[in-house]
Design a protein around this motif. Structure first.
Motif, PDB file in Angstrom:
ATOM      1  N   MET A 187       0.856  -1.177   0.000  1.00 59.31           N
ATOM      2  CA  MET A 187       0.000   0.000   0.000  1.00 59.31           C
ATOM      3  C   MET A 187       0.897   1.234   0.000  1.00 59.31           C
ATOM      4  O   MET A 187       1.816   1.358   0.817  1.00 59.31           O
ATOM      5  N   THR A 188       0.644   2.169  -0.941  1.00 58.06           N
ATOM      6  CA  THR A 188       1.550   3.300  -1.123  1.00 58.06           C
ATOM      7  C   THR A 188       0.915   4.658  -0.862  1.00 58.06           C
ATOM      8  O   THR A 188       1.620   5.626  -0.586  1.00 58.06           O
ATOM      9  N   SER A 189      -0.400   4.767  -0.977  1.00 57.04           N
ATOM     10  CA  SER A 189      -1.116   6.014  -0.670  1.00 57.04           C
ATOM     11  C   SER A 189      -2.324   5.680   0.181  1.00 57.04           C
ATOM     12  O   SER A 189      -2.954   4.631  -0.007  1.00 57.04           O
ATOM     13  N   LEU A 190      -2.663   6.579   1.107  1.00 59.80           N
ATOM     14  CA  LEU A 190      -3.770   6.316   2.035  1.00 59.80           C
ATOM     15  C   LEU A 190      -4.391   7.634   2.452  1.00 59.80           C
ATOM     16  O   LEU A 190      -3.678   8.611   2.711  1.00 59.80           O
ATOM     17  N   VAL A 191      -5.732   7.663   2.524  1.00 58.66           N
ATOM     18  CA  VAL A 191      -6.431   8.866   2.958  1.00 58.66           C
ATOM     19  C   VAL A 191      -7.718   8.470   3.681  1.00 58.66           C
ATOM     20  O   VAL A 191      -8.362   7.470   3.330  1.00 58.66           O
ATOM     21  N   THR A 192      -8.080   9.221   4.693  1.00 57.51           N
ATOM     22  CA  THR A 192      -9.344   9.033   5.395  1.00 57.51           C
ATOM     23  C   THR A 192     -10.367  10.030   4.867  1.00 57.51           C
ATOM     24  O   THR A 192     -10.044  11.204   4.641  1.00 57.51           O
ATOM     25  N   VAL A 193     -11.598   9.564   4.650  1.00 54.12           N
ATOM     26  CA  VAL A 193     -12.689  10.407   4.147  1.00 54.12           C
ATOM     27  C   VAL A 193     -13.776  10.422   5.218  1.00 54.12           C
ATOM     28  O   VAL A 193     -14.703   9.612   5.181  1.00 54.12           O
ATOM     29  N   PRO A 194     -13.681  11.344   6.193  1.00 53.40           N
ATOM     30  CA  PRO A 194     -14.597  11.315   7.343  1.00 53.40           C
ATOM     31  C   PRO A 194     -16.068  11.427   6.949  1.00 53.40           C
ATOM     32  O   PRO A 194     -16.926  10.768   7.559  1.00 53.40           O
ATOM     33  N   GLU A 195     -16.385  12.235   5.925  1.00 55.28           N
ATOM     34  CA  GLU A 195     -17.794  12.439   5.576  1.00 55.28           C
ATOM     35  C   GLU A 195     -18.445  11.173   5.023  1.00 55.28           C
ATOM     36  O   GLU A 195     -19.678  11.055   5.003  1.00 55.28           O
ATOM     37  N   LEU A 196     -17.639  10.220   4.583  1.00 50.11           N
ATOM     38  CA  LEU A 196     -18.166   8.947   4.101  1.00 50.11           C
ATOM     39  C   LEU A 196     -17.845   7.804   5.056  1.00 50.11           C
ATOM     40  O   LEU A 196     -18.107   6.636   4.737  1.00 50.11           O
ATOM     41  N   SER A 197     -17.258   8.126   6.199  1.00 48.93           N
ATOM     42  CA  SER A 197     -16.896   7.123   7.209  1.00 48.93           C
ATOM     43  C   SER A 197     -16.097   5.980   6.593  1.00 48.93           C
ATOM     44  O   SER A 197     -16.365   4.789   6.836  1.00 48.93           O
ATOM     45  N   THR A 198     -15.118   6.355   5.804  1.00 47.94           N
ATOM     46  CA  THR A 198     -14.315   5.346   5.128  1.00 47.94           C
ATOM     47  C   THR A 198     -12.892   5.841   4.946  1.00 47.94           C
ATOM     48  O   THR A 198     -12.592   7.014   5.148  1.00 47.94           O
ATOM     49  N   SER A 199     -12.022   4.944   4.561  1.00 45.36           N
ATOM     50  CA  SER A 199     -10.660   5.273   4.155  1.00 45.36           C
ATOM     51  C   SER A 199     -10.404   4.620   2.815  1.00 45.36           C
ATOM     52  O   SER A 199     -10.961   3.558   2.505  1.00 45.36           O
ATOM     53  N   LEU A 200      -9.564   5.266   2.007  1.00 46.77           N
ATOM     54  CA  LEU A 200      -9.215   4.770   0.683  1.00 46.77           C
ATOM     55  C   LEU A 200      -7.703   4.674   0.570  1.00 46.77           C
ATOM     56  O   LEU A 200      -6.978   5.427   1.226  1.00 46.77           O
ATOM     57  N   SER A 201      -7.247   3.777  -0.277  1.00 46.08           N
ATOM     58  CA  SER A 201      -5.809   3.641  -0.474  1.00 46.08           C
ATOM     59  C   SER A 201      -5.532   3.139  -1.884  1.00 46.08           C
ATOM     60  O   SER A 201      -6.413   2.628  -2.577  1.00 46.08           O
TER      61      SER A 201
END
Length: 293
Positions: free
Chosen positions: A251-265
């Motif tokens: 895994m090389t990039s990661l971000v949290t998206v609070p408004e969608l209650s999720t994280s993406l990578s």
């Protein structure tokens, strides 16, 4: 997780202003023929005022640059990561033999700003901006190259605000998600950066062979998890594992998206495990593969 979640990721409303970028101006009577033989995209289909994504690759098919090319009446503009401004210019000039072609580095002369959804520039933009339509985030938008001497600057969104969109669209960063060891089809370049019909260019044989009779051994994937990752995650890259603890990628990039209650990578995953819907373990959290880049 539902892959349709990715469609809920929207562009920020202000401009994307990434900081210094490599910008090369290519001029001369042979510029179109010459550059078309160096890049993966078919520049003969490029229209004035248009920008297209492309790549420069080695004779063995490995990436040398992820780039955008723009068409002006008297030049072609090539833009890529700022760390590549010396190597890409040298790469191009190495292949100029008897061609009427000049390569000029104008990286410090302009500042790039991208406006999502616009078809015409902001009214405050100076008249000497260079303006191009550009689907930079795989959706309609406008690139403005603002002279560095201009006093006008757009109000940018913080670059961190663009990370959910970049990752959701499967767009890699040079030196982070992709680099000199990457084959373009591993990272989704065939969707918008590689022509399937143009003639010869450096590295074409490898790309054609992969397309017709072969396959890549890994895929850059967009992953999601409905839970927030650990408050103290391991430094990137993070090893990706199967549920049986077999290492299958990074895994090389990661971000949290609070408004969608999720994280993406973004993660480069071995082909046999890179199926949409599969689960991947990373940093103690279970992630779902939502799509390929």
């Amino acid at each position: 997780m539902n892959p349709n979640l990715l469609q809920k990721i929207k562009s920020p409303t202000s401009a994307w202003v990434p900081g210094p970028r490599t910008l090369l101006r290519i001029t001369g009577a042979d510029r179109l023929r010459f550059l078309n033989g160096q890049v993966t995209q078919d520049l003969k289909k490029l229209s004035l005022g248009q920008t297209v994504r492309s790549a420069i690759i080695t004779s063995k098919g490995r990436l040398e640059a992820d780039l955008h090319i723009s068409f002006t009446p008297d030049s072609l503009l090539l833009e890529t990561d700022f760390t590549l401004h010396e190597s890409i210019r040298a790469r191009l000039e190495k292949f100029i033999v008897a061609d009427d072609v000049m390569v000029e580095d104008i990286s410090t002369s302009y500042i790039l700003a991208h406006f999502p959804g616009l078809s015409s520039p902001p009214s405050q933009a100076p008249s000497d901006c260079l303006i191009f339509t550009c689907p930079r985030f795989r959706e309609a938008g406008l690139d403005l190259w603002i002279p560095s001497t201009s006093s006008w600057r757009p109000t940018p969104s913080p670059l961190t605000d663009w990370e959910p969109l970049r990752i959701a669209r499967g767009l890699p960063l040079w030196g982070i998600d992709v680099g000199p060891d990457t084959l373009p089809p591993e990272a989704g370049f065939e969707s918008d950066a590689i022509s399937s019909t143009k003639g010869c260019y450096i590295g074409q044989e490898v790309i054609s062979r992969l397309r017709s009779v072969g396959h890549v051994n890994r895929h850059l994937c967009v992953l999601g998890t409905p839970t927030t990752p650990s408050a103290n995650p391991s430094p990137l890259p993070i090893v990706c594992l199967t549920t049986e603890n077999k290492e299958i990628g990074q895994m090389t990039s990661l971000v949290t998206v609070p408004e969608l209650s999720t994280s993406l990578s973004l993660a480069m995953i071995q082909r046999n495990h890179a199926t949409v819907g599969n689960s991947v373990l990373a940093n103690g959290t279970s992630w779902t593969i939502l799509r390929h880049a």
